[in-house]
Design a protein around this motif. Structure first.
Motif, PDB file in Angstrom:
ATOM      1  N   ASP A  16     -59.553  57.946  23.669  1.00 41.65           N
ATOM      2  CA  ASP A  16     -58.254  58.440  24.405  1.00 41.65           C
ATOM      3  C   ASP A  16     -58.283  59.829  25.181  1.00 41.65           C
ATOM      4  N   LEU A  17     -59.409  60.720  24.563  1.00 45.87           N
ATOM      5  CA  LEU A  17     -59.727  61.897  24.945  1.00 45.87           C
ATOM      6  C   LEU A  17     -60.338  61.807  26.379  1.00 45.87           C
ATOM      7  N   GLU A  18     -61.157  60.701  26.482  1.00 49.81           N
ATOM      8  CA  GLU A  18     -62.156  60.598  27.545  1.00 49.81           C
ATOM      9  C   GLU A  18     -61.027  60.429  28.798  1.00 49.81           C
ATOM     10  N   GLY A  19     -60.036  59.790  28.580  1.00 51.33           N
ATOM     11  CA  GLY A  19     -58.880  59.439  29.722  1.00 51.33           C
ATOM     12  C   GLY A  19     -59.206  58.273  30.640  1.00 51.33           C
ATOM     13  N   GLU A  20     -59.932  57.671  30.060  1.00 47.13           N
ATOM     14  CA  GLU A  20     -60.432  56.437  31.171  1.00 47.13           C
ATOM     15  C   GLU A  20     -59.963  55.138  30.814  1.00 47.13           C
ATOM     16  N   GLY A  21     -58.539  55.205  30.235  1.00 39.49           N
ATOM     17  CA  GLY A  21     -57.848  53.917  29.980  1.00 39.49           C
ATOM     18  C   GLY A  21     -57.757  53.640  28.752  1.00 39.49           C
ATOM     19  N   PRO A  22     -57.259  52.409  28.013  1.00 46.15           N
ATOM     20  CA  PRO A  22     -57.172  51.713  26.730  1.00 46.15           C
ATOM     21  C   PRO A  22     -58.606  51.528  26.481  1.00 46.15           C
ATOM     22  N   TYR A  23     -58.781  51.448  24.886  1.00 50.07           N
ATOM     23  CA  TYR A  23     -59.919  51.352  24.022  1.00 50.07           C
ATOM     24  C   TYR A  23     -60.798  50.323  24.794  1.00 50.07           C
ATOM     25  N   ALA A  24     -60.256  49.046  25.072  1.00 51.74           N
ATOM     26  CA  ALA A  24     -61.046  47.896  25.691  1.00 51.74           C
ATOM     27  C   ALA A  24     -61.535  48.192  26.834  1.00 51.74           C
ATOM     28  N   GLU A  25     -60.704  48.842  27.766  1.00 54.79           N
ATOM     29  CA  GLU A  25     -61.264  49.176  29.227  1.00 54.79           C
ATOM     30  C   GLU A  25     -62.481  50.335  29.105  1.00 54.79           C
ATOM     31  N   TRP A  26     -62.329  51.238  28.201  1.00 57.58           N
ATOM     32  CA  TRP A  26     -63.252  52.136  28.036  1.00 57.58           C
ATOM     33  C   TRP A  26     -64.545  51.631  27.631  1.00 57.58           C
ATOM     34  N   ARG A  27     -64.302  50.606  26.395  1.00 62.10           N
ATOM     35  CA  ARG A  27     -65.619  50.146  25.974  1.00 62.10           C
ATOM     36  C   ARG A  27     -66.325  49.114  27.075  1.00 62.10           C
ATOM     37  N   ALA A  28     -65.722  48.399  27.598  1.00 61.40           N
ATOM     38  CA  ALA A  28     -66.255  47.466  28.625  1.00 61.40           C
ATOM     39  C   ALA A  28     -66.996  48.481  30.082  1.00 61.40           C
ATOM     40  N   GLY A  29     -66.517  49.604  30.398  1.00 63.41           N
ATOM     41  CA  GLY A  29     -66.935  50.497  31.120  1.00 63.41           C
ATOM     42  C   GLY A  29     -68.212  51.119  30.623  1.00 63.41           C
ATOM     43  N   HIS A  30     -68.141  51.610  29.566  1.00 65.29           N
ATOM     44  CA  HIS A  30     -69.316  52.185  28.873  1.00 65.29           C
ATOM     45  C   HIS A  30     -70.550  51.234  28.428  1.00 65.29           C
ATOM     46  N   GLU A  31     -70.121  50.015  28.019  1.00 59.80           N
ATOM     47  CA  GLU A  31     -71.165  49.267  27.985  1.00 59.80           C
ATOM     48  C   GLU A  31     -72.071  48.976  29.121  1.00 59.80           C
ATOM     49  N   ALA A  32     -71.334  48.930  30.321  1.00 65.25           N
ATOM     50  CA  ALA A  32     -71.902  48.532  31.602  1.00 65.25           C
ATOM     51  C   ALA A  32     -72.706  49.772  32.154  1.00 65.25           C
ATOM     52  N   TYR A  33     -72.061  50.898  31.720  1.00 62.68           N
ATOM     53  CA  TYR A  33     -72.770  52.331  32.064  1.00 62.68           C
ATOM     54  C   TYR A  33     -74.186  52.111  31.428  1.00 62.68           C
ATOM     55  N   PHE A  34     -74.154  51.989  30.131  1.00 65.25           N
ATOM     56  CA  PHE A  34     -75.270  52.240  29.441  1.00 65.25           C
ATOM     57  C   PHE A  34     -76.386  51.173  29.704  1.00 65.25           C
ATOM     58  N   ALA A  35     -75.694  50.169  29.981  1.00 65.87           N
ATOM     59  CA  ALA A  35     -76.813  48.735  30.181  1.00 65.87           C
ATOM     60  C   ALA A  35     -77.513  49.212  31.442  1.00 65.87           C
ATOM     61  N   ARG A  36     -76.972  49.895  32.424  1.00 68.57           N
ATOM     62  CA  ARG A  36     -77.658  50.199  33.724  1.00 68.57           C
ATOM     63  C   ARG A  36     -78.419  51.500  33.706  1.00 68.57           C
ATOM     64  N   ASN A  37     -78.145  52.075  32.491  1.00 72.58           N
ATOM     65  CA  ASN A  37     -79.097  53.656  32.267  1.00 72.58           C
ATOM     66  C   ASN A  37     -79.869  53.543  31.106  1.00 72.58           C
ATOM     67  N   GLY A  38     -80.569  52.348  30.721  1.00 73.16           N
ATOM     68  CA  GLY A  38     -81.556  52.339  29.930  1.00 73.16           C
ATOM     69  C   GLY A  38     -81.334  51.367  28.936  1.00 73.16           C
ATOM     70  N   GLY A  39     -80.390  50.506  28.982  1.00 71.06           N
ATOM     71  CA  GLY A  39     -79.998  49.335  27.965  1.00 71.06           C
ATOM     72  C   GLY A  39     -78.661  49.964  27.055  1.00 71.06           C
ATOM     73  N   PHE A  40     -77.983  48.597  26.508  1.00 68.46           N
ATOM     74  CA  PHE A  40     -76.863  49.040  25.765  1.00 68.46           C
ATOM     75  C   PHE A  40     -77.272  48.061  24.352  1.00 68.46           C
ATOM     76  N   SER A  41     -76.747  48.825  23.172  1.00 66.88           N
ATOM     77  CA  SER A  41     -76.680  48.214  21.948  1.00 66.88           C
ATOM     78  C   SER A  41     -75.773  48.797  21.155  1.00 66.88           C
ATOM     79  N   PRO A  42     -74.835  47.930  20.507  1.00 69.45           N
ATOM     80  CA  PRO A  42     -73.658  48.300  19.596  1.00 69.45           C
ATOM     81  C   PRO A  42     -73.902  49.417  18.610  1.00 69.45           C
ATOM     82  N   ASP A  43     -75.011  49.376  18.070  1.00 69.87           N
ATOM     83  CA  ASP A  43     -75.690  50.617  17.245  1.00 69.87           C
ATOM     84  C   ASP A  43     -76.320  51.707  17.571  1.00 69.87           C
ATOM     85  N   MET A  44     -76.373  51.534  19.188  1.00 67.81           N
ATOM     86  CA  MET A  44     -77.092  52.965  19.681  1.00 67.81           C
ATOM     87  C   MET A  44     -76.466  54.117  19.303  1.00 67.81           C
ATOM     88  N   GLU A  45     -77.172  55.202  19.533  1.00 72.21           N
ATOM     89  CA  GLU A  45     -76.478  56.673  18.980  1.00 72.21           C
ATOM     90  C   GLU A  45     -76.120  57.292  20.056  1.00 72.21           C
TER      91      GLU A  45
END
Length: 345
Positions: free
Chosen positions: A89-118
């Motif tokens: 919520d502090l990131e200000g980029e929408g509800p959690y589901a919206e934040w998660r989808a956007g960040h999964e896509a961001y990390f996927a295109r910048n080196g890969g995404f994994s749910p347990d990534m640090e």
């Protein structure tokens, strides 16, 4: 996040991985809606440095211009799946589901995404808006008005002590951002005013509220300044009248917290913007009344939200906060008047 490491000075960076995303996220920062960001731990030391609490960094827009300075307030490393809405919520980029989808896509295109990534989770505060960001800041920022009432044992901070004060943080539309209330120990180098104390004798309940549980102002005022700074967006001091409550707060902030109730052309910590608002003056002018008919008691009870003026600081601050919202409604309905840069020198 794109950054330029510089071990000898602040980091210069832009949010996101494109000019368009950099500008969109930067606008959220300037609007006070984004006070957190996150990045992959794997990139630390390679593409960007580890955030450090207290470090101030320069944020660039999509064109590479220096727009603002932010200061890191917390740093924590978490698994992606362990990041919860209290942070997103502090990131200000929408509800959690919206934040998660956007960040999964961001990390996927910048080196890969994994749910347990640090993930490095960082919170920050906006410190300074630089010249390249002032036009955007003026468009998107939502000021928070710190409406304050004080109680004292005399008329002036030069001779008397502030007993208590309370502040209500409110936006122009009435959105509340919290309250601050404190009772202060009287200063040993000040004395009580006889006339004021005679009046206090007629207000036993208010006197009790203004004196019980008192704390050292040397502890309270820095805490208040930190609270103000923790709020999003530009903060504006409000009092009724400014020459009384504002004078007391300015004196105590200057004496005990190294800052002022008003901003100005001086160096040092500035927690408020502009010259503040005097509700007494604002109420008189927006009522269209002649000066000799000004006064807070001239306003209708509904402007106060029917909160009685009890001389308990938090009650009075809440009533004045309601008045401010009503007066800002009147102000917004007036035709705008535009000046030019040559009008004032």
């Amino acid at each position: 996040m794109t950054s330029t490491p510089d071990t000898k000075g602040p980091i210069r960076f832009s949010f996101g991985d494109s000019p368009e995303l950099a500008d969109r996220l930067l606008a959220l920062v300037l609007a006070g809606k984004k006070t957190a960001t996150c990045g992959a731990l794997r990139d630390i030391g390679r593409d960007e440095p580890m955030p450090e609490i207290g470090r101030r960094d320069v944020v660039l827009n999509g064109a590479g211009e220096e727009v603002c300075v932010i200061e890191t307030t917390s740093v924590e490393v978490k698994r992606f799946d362990d990041i919860d809405p209290s942070f997103t919520d502090l990131e200000g980029e929408g509800p959690y589901a919206e934040w998660r989808a956007g960040h999964e896509a961001y990390f996927a295109r910048n080196g890969g995404f994994s749910p347990d990534m640090e993930i490095v989770c960082e919170t920050f505060r906006l410190v300074t808006v630089l010249p390249a960001g002032r036009d955007l800041y003026a468009k998107v920022a939502r000021p928070i008005f710190i409406v304050t009432d004080i109680e004292s044992d005399g008329p002036t901070p030069l001779h008397n002590s502030m007993l208590s004060f309370a502040s209500v943080a409110v936006e122009a539309d009435g959105t509340r951002h919290g309250e601050f209330e404190a009772v202060l120990t009287p200063r040993s180098d000040r004395m009580q005013n006889e006339t004021t104390m005679a009046w206090w004798a007629t207000q036993p309940e208010a006197w009790k509220a203004a004196t019980e549980g008192a704390e050292d102002p040397a502890l309270v005022m820095p805490r208040f300044a930190d609270w103000v700074e923790s709020l999003p967006g530009p903060k504006v001091f409000v009092a009724a009248p400014m020459i009384f409550d504002g004078l007391w707060m300015d004196h105590y902030l200057d004496e005990y917290a190294g800052t002022r109730a008003l901003s100005g052309p001086f160096k040092g910590r500035q927690i408020f913007r502009g010259g503040g608002i005097c509700l007494y003056t604002m109420a008189g002018t927006l009522r269209g009344a002649p000066y000799l008919d000004w006064g807070m008691s001239k306003l209708p009870a509904e402007f106060y939200g029917h909160i009685p003026h009890t001389h308990r600081a938090i009650d009075d601050a809440n009533g004045f906060a309601n008045v401010l919202v009503e007066l800002l409604k009147l102000s917004s309905a007036l035709p705008p008047i535009q000046g030019s840069k040559s009008d004032f020198r």
